[in-house]
Write a protein that holds these residues in place. Structure first.
Motif, short mmCIF file in Angstrom:
data_model
loop_
_atom_site.label_atom_id
_atom_site.label_comp_id
_atom_site.label_asym_id
_atom_site.label_seq_id
_atom_site.Cartn_x
_atom_site.Cartn_y
_atom_site.Cartn_z
N VAL A 1 0.84 -1.20 0.00
CA VAL A 1 0.00 0.00 0.00
C VAL A 1 0.87 1.25 0.00
CG1 VAL A 1 -1.67 1.35 1.35
CG2 VAL A 1 -1.97 -1.12 1.11
N CYS A 2 1.93 1.22 0.80
CA CYS A 2 2.87 2.35 0.86
C CYS A 2 3.56 2.56 -0.49
CB CYS A 2 3.89 2.11 1.97
SG CYS A 2 4.94 3.53 2.35
N ALA A 3 3.99 1.48 -1.11
CA ALA A 3 4.65 1.57 -2.41
C ALA A 3 3.70 2.13 -3.47
CB ALA A 3 5.16 0.20 -2.83
N ALA A 4 2.45 1.63 -3.48
CA ALA A 4 1.46 2.11 -4.45
C ALA A 4 1.16 3.60 -4.23
CB ALA A 4 0.18 1.29 -4.33
N TYR A 5 1.08 3.98 -2.96
CA TYR A 5 0.83 5.38 -2.63
C TYR A 5 1.94 6.27 -3.20
CZ TYR A 5 0.91 9.59 0.27
OH TYR A 5 0.96 10.90 0.69
N GLY A 6 3.19 5.90 -2.95
CA GLY A 6 4.31 6.71 -3.40
C GLY A 6 4.41 6.76 -4.91
N LEU A 7 4.23 5.63 -5.58
CA LEU A 7 4.31 5.59 -7.05
C LEU A 7 3.21 6.43 -7.67
CD1 LEU A 7 5.17 1.83 -7.65
CD2 LEU A 7 6.66 3.79 -8.06
N ARG A 8 2.00 6.33 -7.15
CA ARG A 8 0.89 7.12 -7.68
C ARG A 8 1.15 8.60 -7.50
NH1 ARG A 8 -2.66 11.16 -7.06
NH2 ARG A 8 -2.17 10.94 -4.84
N LEU A 9 1.58 8.99 -6.30
CA LEU A 9 1.81 10.40 -6.02
C LEU A 9 2.96 10.96 -6.85
CD1 LEU A 9 1.20 12.91 -4.34
CD2 LEU A 9 2.75 12.04 -2.58
N GLY A 10 4.08 10.24 -6.90
CA GLY A 10 5.22 10.72 -7.67
C GLY A 10 4.89 10.88 -9.14
N THR A 11 4.19 9.91 -9.72
CA THR A 11 3.83 9.96 -11.14
C THR A 11 2.84 11.09 -11.42
OG1 THR A 11 4.21 7.59 -11.34
CG2 THR A 11 2.91 8.63 -13.07
N PHE A 12 1.87 11.24 -10.53
CA PHE A 12 0.89 12.33 -10.70
C PHE A 12 1.59 13.69 -10.68
CE2 PHE A 12 -1.62 15.59 -8.51
CZ PHE A 12 -2.68 15.74 -9.40
N LEU A 13 2.47 13.90 -9.71
CA LEU A 13 3.16 15.18 -9.59
C LEU A 13 4.09 15.43 -10.78
CD1 LEU A 13 3.98 15.16 -5.77
CD2 LEU A 13 2.22 16.48 -6.93
N ALA B 1 -4.91 7.09 1.27
CA ALA B 1 -4.39 7.04 -0.09
C ALA B 1 -5.51 7.25 -1.11
CB ALA B 1 -3.70 5.70 -0.34
N VAL B 2 -6.67 6.64 -0.86
CA VAL B 2 -7.82 6.78 -1.77
C VAL B 2 -8.33 8.22 -1.76
CG1 VAL B 2 -10.23 6.13 -2.15
CG2 VAL B 2 -8.53 4.37 -1.68
N ILE B 3 -8.42 8.82 -0.58
CA ILE B 3 -8.89 10.21 -0.49
C ILE B 3 -7.96 11.14 -1.25
CG2 ILE B 3 -9.15 12.16 1.10
CD1 ILE B 3 -10.30 10.22 3.14
N GLU B 4 -6.66 10.97 -1.06
CA GLU B 4 -5.71 11.85 -1.75
C GLU B 4 -5.78 11.67 -3.26
OE1 GLU B 4 -1.08 13.35 -1.57
OE2 GLU B 4 -1.61 11.43 -0.66
N ALA B 5 -5.82 10.43 -3.72
CA ALA B 5 -5.88 10.17 -5.17
C ALA B 5 -7.16 10.73 -5.76
CB ALA B 5 -5.78 8.67 -5.43
N LEU B 6 -8.28 10.54 -5.07
CA LEU B 6 -9.56 11.04 -5.57
C LEU B 6 -9.58 12.57 -5.58
CD1 LEU B 6 -12.41 10.36 -6.53
CD2 LEU B 6 -13.13 10.26 -4.13
N ALA B 7 -9.01 13.19 -4.55
CA ALA B 7 -8.95 14.65 -4.50
C ALA B 7 -8.10 15.21 -5.64
CB ALA B 7 -8.39 15.10 -3.15
N ASP B 8 -6.96 14.58 -5.90
CA ASP B 8 -6.11 15.03 -7.01
C ASP B 8 -6.85 14.93 -8.34
OD1 ASP B 8 -3.95 15.65 -5.40
OD2 ASP B 8 -2.96 13.70 -5.66
#
Length: 261
Positions: A63-75, A145-152
């Motif tokens: 979950v931590c890895a998925a969170y970081g990969l999603r955030l880094g790629t989005f940014l 992680a879901v809240i942050e991804a959905l907000a972005d």
């Protein structure tokens, strides 16, 4: 204390955020996401190789890895592909600092990212039994992680439709910074996951400092975001009405402003 593992994870964190040497702000944005993902993946591989891993802990690290990969790629996509955002970011950041400052920031961020993830890798090396804190931490991490991804996603969609107004729909009806709230929630889950696993003063200090740092960074980020919004949209009655009635960071908590109005 497994200093070998800490050294490995610190090195991985440094590699993950090294792109900040190209663009200083990436130490704290794009590199942040990739560093966190790298630390989680490295801890997972180390734990599996040393037979230190349990299925719940592996899930938490994934979950931590998925969170970081999603955030880094989005940014990365936002900061390189969105011309309007890049223009705003360039105005905020200004000139790149000297190399000495970059090196200090690089090393500091490596330490912070290692501390933020302490709840997971300390639990692993201490061989703490799977318990309610770990399970609760996983759930909190996933929700954050879901809240942050959905907000972005919601913010990007709304800004594409109306670039001259802040996002106000979806999660933004309940708070003005749901992405920051999701991030705080995620790291709360990581910290909670280790509550019954931290051994000794050093581990507690590292974990607490990591958690306090990310919460402080989110508060500062929300304050700076509000300052920018006031500068760009403060003369719009619809923005003032939205900002004065919508909590800035935590839903249902009547904290509306972090700047003097």
């Amino acid at each position: 204390m497994n200093w070998t593992l800490l050294g490995i994870l610190f090195a991985v964190a440094l590699v993950g955020c090294a792109m900040g040497f190209k663009r200083f702000v990436w130490f704290m944005s794009v590199g942040y996401g990739y560093a966190v993902a790298g630390v989680a993946i490295a801890a997972l591989c180390y734990g599996a190789g040393m037979e230190l891993m349990t299925i719940p802990l592996a899930i938490a690290l994934l979950v931590c890895a998925a969170y970081g990969l999603r955030l880094g790629t989005f940014l990365l996509k936002r900061e390189t592909g969105n011309k309007a955002y890049k223009k705003i970011l360039d105005a905020k950041v200004g000139k790149e600092p000297p190399m000495f400052v970059k090196v200090v920031m690089w090393l500091s961020m490596g330490v912070i990212y290692l501390a933020q993830t302490a709840g997971l890798h300390f639990r692993m090396v201490n061989q703490a039994a799977d318990d309610a804190c770990l399970y609760a931490g996983i759930v909190i991490m996933a929700i954050g992680a879901v809240i942050e991804a959905l907000a972005d996603k919601q913010k990007s969609e709304q800004k594409n439709k109306n670039p001259n107004m802040v996002a106000t729909e979806g999660l933004f009806r309940f708070m003005r910074c749901p992405n920051y709230f999701g991030e705080i929630l995620f790291w709360t889950g990581v910290f909670v996951s280790g509550l019954t696993a931290y051994a000794g003063a050093f581990q507690w200090i590292v974990a607490v400092l990591g958690y306090v740092c990310i919460v402080a960074i989110m508060l500062i980020g929300a304050k700076n975001m509000e300052k920018g919004h006031i500068s760009r949209y403060g003369d719009k009655p619809e923005y003032r009405a939205y900002a004065d009635k919508t909590p800035i960071l935590f839903p249902f908590i009547p904290l509306y402003h972090l700047n003097n109005q």
